[in-house]
Design a protein around this motif. Sequence first.
Motif, PDB file in Angstrom:
ATOM      1  N   UNK A 141       0.810  -1.208   0.000  1.00 14.04           N
ATOM      2  CA  UNK A 141       0.000   0.000   0.000  1.00 14.04           C
ATOM      3  C   UNK A 141       0.843   1.256   0.000  1.00 14.04           C
ATOM      4  N   UNK A 142       0.223   2.366  -0.327  1.00 15.26           N
ATOM      5  CA  UNK A 142       0.811   3.705  -0.369  1.00 15.26           C
ATOM      6  C   UNK A 142       1.776   3.819  -1.556  1.00 15.26           C
ATOM      7  N   UNK A 143       1.599   4.851  -2.334  1.00 13.97           N
ATOM      8  CA  UNK A 143       2.538   5.122  -3.421  1.00 13.97           C
ATOM      9  C   UNK A 143       3.909   5.426  -2.831  1.00 13.97           C
ATOM     10  N   UNK A 144       4.941   4.638  -3.153  1.00 13.25           N
ATOM     11  CA  UNK A 144       6.262   4.837  -2.542  1.00 13.25           C
ATOM     12  C   UNK A 144       6.807   6.244  -2.806  1.00 13.25           C
ATOM     13  N   UNK A 145       7.189   6.897  -1.739  1.00 10.22           N
ATOM     14  CA  UNK A 145       7.638   8.298  -1.789  1.00 10.22           C
ATOM     15  C   UNK A 145       8.924   8.407  -0.987  1.00 10.22           C
ATOM     16  N   UNK A 146       9.877   9.143  -1.527  1.00 13.66           N
ATOM     17  CA  UNK A 146      11.122   9.400  -0.810  1.00 13.66           C
ATOM     18  C   UNK A 146      11.487  10.864  -0.974  1.00 13.66           C
ATOM     19  N   UNK A 147      12.008  11.453   0.098  1.00 11.65           N
ATOM     20  CA  UNK A 147      12.415  12.860   0.071  1.00 11.65           C
ATOM     21  C   UNK A 147      13.758  12.991   0.772  1.00 11.65           C
TER      22      UNK A 147
END
Length: 309
Positions: A141-147
């Motif tokens: 789940x959740x669109x993979x996001x990195x910052x």
Amino acid sequence: MKIVIFGTGGVGGYFGGRLANNGEDVTFIARGEHLAALRDSGLYVESINGDFIVHPVKATDSPSSIGIADLIVLAVKAWQLTEVIPQLRAMMAEHTMILPLLNGMEHMDTLLDMFGSKHVLGGLCRISAVIAAPGRIGHVGIQPYIAYGEWDNSESERIQTLHHIFSSVSGITAEIPNDIQTAMWEKFIFISGTSGVGSFTRLTTGEYRSDPQARAMLINAMNETSAVARARGAAIAENFVEATMQRIDNLPAQMTASMQKDVMAGRPSELNEQTGAVIRMGKALGVPTPTQEKIFAALLPLEQKARSR
């Protein structure tokens, strides 16, 4: 760029797997059956964005055998940080970057104190992923996001280089926030609230957001962490908790936080690094955290039992 993924769980396995699948030079640090499976069959990622396999895989349980890394993506549990820090030094040179993707905020104090902003970047991610089986990561789940960003939010060539790498990988949304510290605090407000309330109630996201008492507990917990963040200098918007509740109302109903999964399975969790950290920072700053203290008191005996096994 020589990249090391320190901690090949759901987070490290997914992001590291995507990087390796895109042709980057990636070495995974893992242990036990998971490591054996990686070496034997490669890394298999089951993802809502499409499955893929990386084979062969560079994997080891010995950081000192890797040599100097350009980038170390730190994806261990927050409570493992003390054990990990001495092992980082063997892979570091003057140019080495450490990108921490841990839950919490206190780890940044520790890493910056040990290595300084010359090496340590700000970083966070959002994803729901687990080790489904040895050598197999399940992104559920959740669109993979990195910052990521320099700790002082300055523009730098190395951040642009990282952004070029991550933004070119399919299955990842990558961003350089205007203020990495505020972005990290915003995640911590969310995760410490949902982790704590989910663990306390044993309910899924859909269940506790629909229960009036649990919902009020979540709002109070996030307001307390927001107050701590503002006292630490983070620019948290006044309507942040309200906006975050709207986001939580749109999350998958069956979702549970990683800390909650650990608590409910009787495993050591990040209770001390999430709920405990809010309480400690609140006390140091004179910010009341009664909801967080209630959650911590209820869960501490379970945490102690899990760690005594």
